[in-house]
Motif scaffolding. Structure first.
Motif: not given
Length: 252
Positions: A145-153, A155-161, A165-168
């Motif tokens: 997800s694009v959320e794996g490249k940013q952190a600008n939303k 209430a979705i910290s678990h999804y972002i994290t 990790a998937i990118h790693g």
């Protein structure tokens, strides 16, 4: 879809592929000549998907709950035993629930997301790799997800994290196996118009205090096209990455 034959003779497995993004990828792979193992929790939806795709013996269904390590590993084993090879593995299932700010995020929401996204992708990748090494060729595609490249939303910290990790994991896999004919890439779409998005999106929007329409509109505004991504667009990228022409992996 236009048949290209670029995946003739290849065997592909896609987690969560009876509908939405996974289903579109399965159909694209079939159009390119691959044999596809469709998977999901529901036998009924699996049977319906096979009937609608009408691909004969080039498409089979195998049940798999992506929350279960045993199921994911069994899915890889099934494909290899049924067809004598496993060339393409797509980690597609993902998501989260229990949206809340970090100080209010529950243990259940955190662990459920971690198991579905990071652990599930790892178990599938680890089980598929030996089968690819036997053939000296493989493609692992992670739907991120694009959320794996940013952190600008909020209430979705678990999804972002999880997506970071998937990118790693993607980069580590690419580094370790790239010289052995096996590539690993991640596709990072923004919001995608699927039934799953329409089911989970309103809760995420509510957690931010905005309407679902405004939540979707923000994703569209951030896109160069100013439009929401379609499943067909994601499937087209997956087809390229699965082909010989897509023999690239992320930089270290």
């Amino acid at each position: 879809m236009v048949a290209t034959g670029s995946l003739d003779g290849r065997v592909a497995v896609i987690t969560g592929s009876t509908r939405s993004i996974g289903r579109a990828i399965a159909e694209a792979f079939l159009a390119d000549g691959a044999t596809v193992v469709v998977s999901g929790r529901s036998e009924v939806k699996g049977k319906q998907a096979l009937e609608e795709m009408d691909a004969g013996d080039r498409a089979v269904f195998h049940p798999c709950d992506a929350n279960s390590q045993e199921d994911i590993e069994g899915l890889a084993d099934f494909a290899a035993e049924r067809f004598g090879r496993l060339d393409i593995w797509v980690n597609n299932v993902g998501g989260s629930s229990g949206f809340a700010p970090i100080h209010q995020l529950s243990d259940e929401a955190w662990h459920n997301a971690l198991n579905l996204n990071v652990n599930g992708y790892f178990y599938g990748t680890r089980r598929a790799l030996p089968k690819m090494l036997e053939g000296g060729w493989g493609r692992i595609i992670n739907i991120s997800s694009v959320e794996g490249k940013q952190a600008n939303k909020p209430a979705i910290s678990h999804y972002i994290t999880n997506k970071h990790a998937i990118h790693g994991l993607t980069k580590a896999t690419a580094f370790e196996y790239g010289t052995q004919g096996i590539t690993c890439n991640a596709i990072c779409p923004g919001a995608v118009d699927t039934d799953l998005m329409r089911a989970a999106g309103p809760a995420a929007a509510e957690a931010e205090g905005i309407s679902y329409e405004d939540w979707l509109g923000r994703f569209a505004e951030h896109a160069a096209t100013k439009k929401i991504t379609t499943v067909e667009q994601i499937a087209a990228v997956a087809s390229l990455l699965a082909s010989e022409a897509g023999a690239v992996s992320p930089a270290r």
